[in-house]
Design a protein around this motif. Structure first.
Motif, PDB file in Angstrom:
ATOM      1  N   UNK A   1       0.786  -1.240   0.000  1.00  0.00           N
ATOM      2  CA  UNK A   1       0.000   0.000   0.000  1.00  0.00           C
ATOM      3  C   UNK A   1       0.816   1.289   0.000  1.00  0.00           C
ATOM      4  N   UNK A   2       2.143   1.202  -0.037  1.00  0.00           N
ATOM      5  CA  UNK A   2       2.958   2.428  -0.017  1.00  0.00           C
ATOM      6  C   UNK A   2       4.101   2.351  -1.023  1.00  0.00           C
ATOM      7  N   UNK A   3       3.816   2.117  -2.312  1.00  0.00           N
ATOM      8  CA  UNK A   3       4.900   1.957  -3.291  1.00  0.00           C
ATOM      9  C   UNK A   3       5.680   3.230  -3.578  1.00  0.00           C
ATOM     10  N   UNK A   4       5.111   4.395  -3.288  1.00  0.00           N
ATOM     11  CA  UNK A   4       5.884   5.625  -3.454  1.00  0.00           C
ATOM     12  C   UNK A   4       6.993   5.718  -2.425  1.00  0.00           C
ATOM     13  N   UNK A   5       6.823   5.015  -1.313  1.00  0.00           N
ATOM     14  CA  UNK A   5       7.751   5.145  -0.193  1.00  0.00           C
ATOM     15  C   UNK A   5       8.535   3.877   0.126  1.00  0.00           C
ATOM     16  N   UNK A   6       8.093   2.708  -0.416  1.00  0.00           N
ATOM     17  CA  UNK A   6       8.785   1.445  -0.154  1.00  0.00           C
ATOM     18  C   UNK A   6       8.955   0.676  -1.458  1.00  0.00           C
ATOM     19  N   UNK A   7      10.154   0.245  -1.737  1.00  0.00           N
ATOM     20  CA  UNK A   7      10.442  -0.493  -2.962  1.00  0.00           C
ATOM     21  C   UNK A   7       9.678  -1.806  -3.023  1.00  0.00           C
ATOM     22  N   UNK A   8       9.603  -2.539  -1.911  1.00  0.00           N
ATOM     23  CA  UNK A   8       9.011  -3.875  -1.912  1.00  0.00           C
ATOM     24  C   UNK A   8       7.570  -3.874  -2.400  1.00  0.00           C
ATOM     25  N   UNK A   9       6.842  -2.811  -2.128  1.00  0.00           N
ATOM     26  CA  UNK A   9       5.416  -2.772  -2.458  1.00  0.00           C
ATOM     27  C   UNK A   9       5.165  -2.881  -3.958  1.00  0.00           C
ATOM     28  N   UNK A  10       6.064  -2.300  -4.760  1.00  0.00           N
ATOM     29  CA  UNK A  10       5.890  -2.360  -6.212  1.00  0.00           C
ATOM     30  C   UNK A  10       5.914  -3.802  -6.702  1.00  0.00           C
ATOM     31  N   UNK A  11       6.795  -4.607  -6.139  1.00  0.00           N
ATOM     32  CA  UNK A  11       6.942  -5.989  -6.581  1.00  0.00           C
ATOM     33  C   UNK A  11       5.826  -6.882  -6.049  1.00  0.00           C
ATOM     34  N   UNK A  12       5.492  -6.740  -4.775  1.00  0.00           N
ATOM     35  CA  UNK A  12       4.407  -7.556  -4.208  1.00  0.00           C
ATOM     36  C   UNK A  12       3.093  -7.260  -4.921  1.00  0.00           C
ATOM     37  N   UNK A  13       2.872  -6.011  -5.270  1.00  0.00           N
ATOM     38  CA  UNK A  13       1.644  -5.640  -5.989  1.00  0.00           C
ATOM     39  C   UNK A  13       1.571  -6.322  -7.351  1.00  0.00           C
ATOM     40  N   UNK A  14       2.689  -6.399  -8.060  1.00  0.00           N
ATOM     41  CA  UNK A  14       2.688  -7.024  -9.381  1.00  0.00           C
ATOM     42  C   UNK A  14       2.361  -8.511  -9.303  1.00  0.00           C
ATOM     43  N   UNK A  15       2.809  -9.182  -8.241  1.00  0.00           N
ATOM     44  CA  UNK A  15       2.452 -10.592  -8.059  1.00  0.00           C
ATOM     45  C   UNK A  15       0.941 -10.735  -7.902  1.00  0.00           C
TER      46      UNK A  15
END
Length: 502
Positions: free
Chosen positions: A370-384
């Motif tokens: 829920x915070x991809x602007x602020x955490x790198x991991x969120x971008x990848x978990x969201x894509x999964x």
């Protein structure tokens, strides 16, 4: 993971600002973005964001729903511009429908590009008392990718169904174009709720937030509402901490993010691949020290009451309670990320997901999405999650990165943690500077070693006023007992405070 929220007043002391600048350089926080990263971000912002396929850019409309009809709003601290989330809650007749729009950062970052590499180098946005060190250039994080009001934005839209008790009954996620209707501060949202003037969606968010807090307590979970602390100069040249108490709507809004992270974790478990946020149970030593801290601050914590039972009874508007909540963040040490369903960092067999990979504080399996602007991991978990919801395999740029992401995020967390600890040291030194030789009442909350034959024993003392936990030296430090201590040193440039037994 909750952190100490320290803020430097706009007209803050120069000595503190200088010490924070030196601290940034010491821990290695980058001062600015390289030119090629800025150029790539500016071009991406000008493009307006395009959904990514498995290998690179696609058209903006491909696979993206038009959900500008959803009356989303953002709820954040005053002045926030990096708006990751916007929310809308509706009644389903038998429960609730939560729609949660998350900034679609992957639409702006080309895999393998200069911007992508820089975000891997940074890992996370680091917040300081005076300025922040962002994960993405502001042209994206505060502009084109941010869910600012009255702007069409690419987003990842979660739709989560809840029953009347607040339990999850369904969840789905898709790319969408959204348009936030308003940017509310916590204070504005709370004022609308208190006055009975809130929208139906905001009123239902409060209902869902309360229900999810109840479900959290049923699971044995606990959420910390850590108040922001601002260091302000006094008229006599001294400094003081002012507390901004947390509002109920902050906790209710946070529950929407936790709800989405729990739904995402379940989706990734079903997919057999993903990235979970994990936390082991609190260390007994940390819990024992926190109990002693409660005693030092005058907080009654009966032996039969658990930490999870105590926290909901505390009020951040009370200085002693606020200090305790800030100290309680120490129980969250050991948080990490678990990548599964992909080869381990050494290229070996795929990592299996344990039967129980819970986050101890949330008391559930959980993922950061829920915070991809602020955490790198969120971008990848969201894509999964997006791939699984569409019946597809995750793109190669995601699965290729997953094995090393836990290490990347751990390194970023260590840097952010070192900076946060240093900030606390600066603030505490500023509070006490000029008071050397004065005595204070406190409780010895930790003792480390016996000091050896020629040296004093070392430990930590928690003062009640000011609410400071600082190093203590002395012979035979009485763990858990009330003591009278003398301030021996308080240096802002050295970020050092030291007490001795009186």
């Amino acid at each position: 993971m909750p952190t100490r929220q320290l803020h430097l007043a706009q007209a803050g002391p120069a000595e503190v600002a200088d010490a924070l600048a030196a601290l940034r350089a010491e821990v290695g926080l980058p001062a600015m973005f390289p030119a090629d990263v800025r150029e790539e971000a500016e071009k991406s912002a000008a493009d307006g964001g395009h959904a990514l396929d498995g290998g690179g850019r696609a058209t903006a409309a491909q696979g993206r729903q038009d959900r500008r009809d959803v009356e989303l709003v953002t709820i954040d601290p005053p002045g926030s511009m990096d708006l990751d989330q916007a929310v809308h809650v509706a009644s389903s007749g038998r429960g609730y429908i939560v729609r949660y729009a998350i900034a679609d950062v992957a639409a702006f970052v080309r895999p393998g590009g200069a911007l992508d590499a820089e975000t891997h180098r940074r890992g996370t946005t680091v917040y300081g008392p005076d300025v922040r060190t962002p994960l993405h250039p502001p042209v994206l994080s505060e502009g084109a990718a941010s869910l600012l009001p009255d702007e069409d934005r690419p987003a990842v839209l979660w739709t989560i169904g809840l029953d009347a008790e607040g339990e999850i009954t369904s969840s789905s996620v898709t790319r969408a174009t959204v348009r936030s209707r308003a940017r509310l501060t916590y204070g504005e949202a709370q004022a609308q709720l208190d006055a009975g003037a809130a929208s139906d969606s905001l009123a239902l968010l409060a209902d869902v937030g309360r229900l999810r807090q109840e479900r959290e307590r049923d699971r044995g979970g606990v959420s910390l509402e850590v108040p922001e602390q601002e260091i302000v100069p006094g008229p006599d040249g001294s400094f003081a901490l002012e507390l901004r108490r947390t509002l109920p709507v902050e906790g209710w809004n946070a529950q929407i993010s936790l709800l989405t992270g729990i739904a995402a974790a379940a989706m990734m478990r079903e997919a057999g691949v993903g990235l979970l946020r994990t936390l082991p149970p609190a260390d007994d030593r940390d819990v024992a020290r926190l109990r002693r801290t409660a005693g030092a601050l005058g907080i009654d914590w009966p032996d039969e009451v658990s930490y999870a039972q105590l926290v909901p009874t505390l009020e951040s508007r009370r200085p002693a309670h606020a200090a305790f909540l800030a100290e309680a963040t120490s129980l969250f040490r050991g948080a990490g990320y678990l990548a599964f369903g992909v080869p381990g960092p050494d290229g070996g067999a795929p990592v299996a997901l344990p039967a129980d990979a819970r986050h101890a504080a949330i008391a559930a399996e959980y993922a950061h999405v829920t915070a991809p602007l602020r955490r790198l991991a969120d971008r990848y978990a969201t894509e999964v999650c997006l791939a699984h919801a569409a019946g597809k395999e995750p793109p190669a740029w995601v699965t290729d990165a997953l094995p090393t992401l836990p290490g990347t995020m751990a390194s970023a967390s260590r840097t952010a943690g070192a900076f946060e600890r240093g900030c606390v040291d600066v603030v505490e030194a500023a509070l006490l500077a000029g008071r050397e030789g004065q005595t204070f009442d406190g409780v010895v909350v930790d003792v480390r070693g016996d000091g050896g034959p020629d040296g004093p024993q070392r430990g930590e003392v928690m003062l009640k006023d000011p609410a400071v936990r600082a190093p203590l030296e002395g012979a035979d430090l009485p763990l858990g007992e009330r003591v009278r201590v003398t301030l021996a040193e308080a240096s802002v440039p050295d970020r050092r405070v030291l007490f001795t037994l009186s």
